[in-house]
Structures are given as C-alpha cells and as structure tokens.
Design a protein around this motif. Structure first.
Motif, mmCIF file in Angstrom:
data_model
loop_
_atom_site.group_PDB
_atom_site.id
_atom_site.type_symbol
_atom_site.label_atom_id
_atom_site.label_comp_id
_atom_site.label_asym_id
_atom_site.label_seq_id
_atom_site.Cartn_x
_atom_site.Cartn_y
_atom_site.Cartn_z
ATOM 1 N N TRP A 133 0.722 -1.353 -0.114
ATOM 2 C CA TRP A 133 0.190 -0.230 0.365
ATOM 3 C C TRP A 133 1.134 1.402 -0.335
ATOM 4 O O TRP A 133 0.816 2.456 -0.301
ATOM 5 C CB TRP A 133 -0.710 0.425 1.100
ATOM 6 N N ASP A 134 2.337 0.900 0.320
ATOM 7 C CA ASP A 134 2.226 2.449 0.565
ATOM 8 C C ASP A 134 3.823 2.862 -0.845
ATOM 9 O O ASP A 134 4.394 3.759 -1.240
ATOM 10 C CB ASP A 134 3.674 2.084 1.356
ATOM 11 N N ARG A 139 -0.989 5.449 -4.742
ATOM 12 C CA ARG A 139 -0.919 6.328 -4.675
ATOM 13 C C ARG A 139 -2.832 6.975 -4.396
ATOM 14 O O ARG A 139 -3.201 7.378 -3.270
ATOM 15 C CB ARG A 139 0.244 7.867 -4.789
ATOM 16 N N GLN A 140 -3.080 7.173 -5.257
ATOM 17 C CA GLN A 140 -4.352 6.976 -5.115
ATOM 18 C C GLN A 140 -5.294 5.994 -4.719
ATOM 19 O O GLN A 140 -6.824 6.196 -4.219
ATOM 20 C CB GLN A 140 -4.706 6.287 -6.884
ATOM 21 N N SER A 142 -4.760 4.461 -1.641
ATOM 22 C CA SER A 142 -5.275 4.903 -0.635
ATOM 23 C C SER A 142 -5.473 6.585 -0.166
ATOM 24 O O SER A 142 -5.981 6.050 1.137
ATOM 25 C CB SER A 142 -3.173 5.274 -0.267
ATOM 26 N N GLU A 143 -5.755 7.023 -1.017
ATOM 27 C CA GLU A 143 -6.308 8.441 -0.900
ATOM 28 C C GLU A 143 -7.739 7.646 -1.096
ATOM 29 O O GLU A 143 -8.947 8.329 -0.754
ATOM 30 C CB GLU A 143 -6.144 9.512 -1.446
ATOM 31 N N LEU A 146 -8.479 4.063 1.271
ATOM 32 C CA LEU A 146 -7.731 3.623 2.328
ATOM 33 C C LEU A 146 -7.851 4.848 3.338
ATOM 34 O O LEU A 146 -8.240 4.371 4.721
ATOM 35 C CB LEU A 146 -6.425 3.059 2.527
ATOM 36 N N ALA A 147 -8.137 5.798 3.137
ATOM 37 C CA ALA A 147 -8.215 6.902 3.605
ATOM 38 C C ALA A 147 -9.445 6.882 4.008
ATOM 39 O O ALA A 147 -9.809 7.256 5.283
ATOM 40 C CB ALA A 147 -7.901 8.367 2.922
ATOM 41 N N PRO A 148 -10.834 6.297 3.542
ATOM 42 C CA PRO A 148 -12.200 6.890 4.232
ATOM 43 C C PRO A 148 -12.164 5.640 4.841
ATOM 44 O O PRO A 148 -12.957 6.038 6.210
ATOM 45 C CB PRO A 148 -13.218 6.393 2.652
ATOM 46 N N ARG A 150 -9.722 3.950 7.555
ATOM 47 C CA ARG A 150 -9.604 4.710 8.727
ATOM 48 C C ARG A 150 -9.825 5.904 8.656
ATOM 49 O O ARG A 150 -10.752 6.041 10.168
ATOM 50 C CB ARG A 150 -8.168 5.410 8.001
ATOM 51 N N GLU A 151 -10.632 7.170 7.649
ATOM 52 C CA GLU A 151 -11.576 8.212 8.891
ATOM 53 C C GLU A 151 -12.802 7.316 9.941
ATOM 54 O O GLU A 151 -13.157 7.570 10.871
ATOM 55 C CB GLU A 151 -12.526 8.828 7.877
#
Length: 419
Positions: A133-134, A139-140, A142-143, A146-148, A150-151
């Motif tokens: 994932w890194d 990157r797209q 992840s944004e 994965l970001a939603p 985690r939020e």
C-alpha cells in the motif's frame, strides 16, 4: 507474486468484479461521523423477499433493522477509475458492516475489464497486500479507498491505526466471467487455481520453477473446488473465494454479488474474525474464562446458524466457505480452551470442598470426643476414680486421640507384597 506480463495465449474479453474484505474493532456507538459515509439499511420489501429463500433468523441477523439492528450497514461511494500497477481499476464503492461484539467488516467493490487474466491477478494482489500500500503507484488507491476506511474506523473509536487487525492481507471474493469457455484455455481448472491464488496465468502448465507443483494444484482442486453447473465453478481458499464462469446470466451475477458475497461470505468472515479474536482473549486472559465462556455461548446462540437457506446451493456455498476459512478448527480450539478452563475451575472447586470437608471433619471429631468424654463421666464419674473432672476429660480425650492416631497409621501403612 510475479509482475504483470502479457498473456501467453490468446484470450477473450474478461470481466472481474471483486470484493476485498478486511476488519477492525470498534468501541463507540454505531454512528459514523466521517465524511462520505451514509447508512444503507435494507428495505423491508427486500427483507421479506429474502425470507422466501433464506431462513428468517439468518435474514433478521444480517438485514433487519427492526429486529434490534444486529448489523449496521454503511456505504461510501467512490465511482472513480484508478491505476493499480498499470491496470485501470474501477472503484465502485466501499461497504461497511458493523457486526456484533465490536467487529467492523468492510468490503471494497472493484471492477476490471481486460483481455488478460494476469491484469486481474496482479491488480488484486497489489490491492489486498498491506505491504504494497505504500508503493508510489498505489497513492490514488490509498487516498480514495484506504483513507475513508481509516476515517470511519477513527470515528467509531477504533484503538488501532491499522484497518487489518490480523494478518497482512485482505480477504477476496472475486467473480471472473467470459463469453466462451475456450477463452480460459485448455486447462480451465488450473486457470481457476491461478486466478484464485493470484498467480501468473499459465505458469503451472509451463512448470515454472517458482510456480505451484502439479500435485499441490490437484490436491487443492480436489478438496476445495465446487462445481455444480457446467458454465461455472468456484474455488474456496483461506484468503479468497473465486467464482469463474462463462455465459453467465445477469441475475446469476447479481445473486453471487448480493447473496453469496453480501450475506454468506460476510457472515462467515464475521464468524472467523470473532472466533479468532475470542481464542486470542482466552489465551491472553485465562482469568476471564467465566465471562468469555458466557460470551461464546451467547455468540453461538444468536450469531450462528446450522442451516441458512431452503435451497441447496446457498448451503453448498456456505459449507465450502466455512471449510476454507477453518471455522471448525477455531471452534475446536475454543472448546479446548473452555474445557481446560472448566477443568481448572473444577479442580479449584474440589480443592475448596476438600478443605471445607477437612474442617468439618475436625469439628465433628472434636465434638465426638467431647460427647464420648461426657458419656464416660456420666457412667463412671471421674470423681469416683479420685480424679477431678478436668483431669478425667483430659485422660479420656488423650486416649481417644491416641487410638485414632494408631488406627489412621494402620490404615495408611503400605501393604507388604506377597511375593
């Protein structure tokens, strides 16, 4: 996993719909305050329709908000195509299921269309492996994905920044379809295995040095493949459940997505995740055995179902998934923990009972000695023997203790061998 390559033989136009699933633990109320997430309850009419095919208890557990809201459902729409390792992948949406006992399961819905099955295995491999994932080309992903998640986890009070509580990869439920059987090549079962294990397509047939052995492939297919109709078959593995077919009707696809994944697979993942977590707590906190055992029995009563459907096919799918996820093994481990805990409890209770009985025996013995001394004094007064009453009581009590000691020694003395 080998980098994406061009197909080694001519292929048709393949379509894949995949759901990448993971879980995290949550502790707060079932309200997600993170942006972009909306509650997605199942309409009452759909619940009534499902009860025509599935047992009411299973449907109420998975869907019904009126039945205590056992499972909370939320959705985050994405609707964007992202580049995953050079493969265009459509991210449709993310579903989040708030299950009992503080377990939140999410599934990421993606679609891929390509003339190479290697595109599927490569892209899904990158998306499910947490160690990838890194990467810069993720990157797209992840944004947007994965970001939603985690939020949402943070808004639910999750203790961990990770969104994969155990292991290093997501579970995958994937559906691969083509127009014709020939599109999959001559060795369709081997292709099914390679798609399910996210391997390079054709490597097993070529006997590449880094591919799976033929014996292993055949063993896995024998134990885990489910084939009921001519135009599709499935392979249930620990980390994936794969359906591969051709000439598949739209309503069948919808059943696979909504029922086999949205109901059966999610429920099986919940059971697996919960039992694994409970086993871990039994090992780490044996002193909480009584409450953990009570929790286990409540889980078995309210969250597990011996049968889920009036029809045979959902039952076959359910059994295949449960077997692949080793749910029976988790249950066996739990029963061992509970049995060991109960044995410890019984030993402690027995020890307490032995001490209590020993205390009562001493009290009874003292009372008997006193009563016998009183009886002797009544029959032959100690004063008539030129003894004071106190001295008489002491003499009788001492003689009785001596006699009891001799009897106990004789009873405990080991017997001599006749040889």
């Amino acid at each position: 996993m080998i980098e994406n390559t061009k197909p080694i033989f001519t292929m048709g136009n393949f379509r894949e719909k995949a759901y990448l699933c993971g879980y995290f633990r949550y502790h707060d109320s079932r309200v997600i305050t993170a942006p972009g997430w909306e509650a997605f309850p199942v309409p009452a009419a759909d619940i009534a329709e499902y009860k025509k095919f599935y047992y009411a208890g299973f449907v109420d557990f998975a869907m019904s908000e009126d039945n205590g809201g056992t499972v909370g459902r939320f959705k985050h729409n994405v609707g964007h195509t992202v580049d995953i390792g050079g493969v265009p992948v459509m991210i449709n949406h993310i579903d989040l299921y708030l299950m009992p006992y503080g377990i939140a399961i999410y599934r990421i819905c993606v679609e891929i269309t390509s003339d190479s099955l290697n595109d599927f295995t490569w892209a899904i491999f990158l998306m499910r492996e947490t160690g990838k994932w890194d990467r810069e080309d993720m990157r797209q992903y992840s944004e947007m994905v994965l970001a939603p998640i985690r939020e949402a986890a943070a808004s639910l009070g999750s203790d961990s920044p990770r969104i994969v509580d155990n292991g290093n990869k997501l579970k995958v439920f994937q559906i691969v379809t083509a127009d014709n059987k020939e599109d999959y090549g001559q060795h369709i079962d081997t292709t099914l295995f390679e798609v399910a294990t996210l391997s390079k397509i054709g490597a097993c047939c070529e006997h590449n040095s880094d591919s799976h052995s033929e014996e292993y492939v055949q063993q896995i297919l024998k134990d885990n493949k489910l084939s009921i109709y001519n135009n599709w078959s499935s392979l249930a593995l620990f980390d994936s459940f794969t359906i591969m077919g051709y000439c598949v009707k739209p309503w069948v696809l919808q059943t696979w997505e909504n029922d086999y994944c949205g109901l059966i697979y999610i429920h099986s993942l919940f059971c697996k995740f919960y039992l694994f977590d409970l086993n871990t707590r039994f090992v780490e906190h044996p002193e909480d055995g009584e409450s953990l055992e009570a929790e286990y029995h409540e889980f078995m009563r309210t969250c597990t179902f011996q049968k889920i459907s009036y029809n045979f096919l959902p039952g076959e799918i359910d059994e295949s998934i449960d077997r692949a996820l080793d749910i029976s093994e988790e249950l066996q481990h739990l029963r061992q923990h509970i049995g060991y805990y109960n044995k410890q409890q019984a030993a402690r209770s027995s020890d307490r009972m032995d001490k209590m009985l020993a205390f009562l025996a001493v009290v009874t013995l003292l009372s008997t000695i006193w009563d016998f001394s009183c009886l002797v004094n009544a029959m032959i007064p100690f004063t008539s023997l030129s003894l004071t009453e106190t001295a008489g009581y002491r003499l009788v009590a001492s003689l009785m203790v001596l006699m009891l000691t001799i009897v106990i020694i004789l009873m405990l003395r080991p017997r001599r061998s006749c040889n």
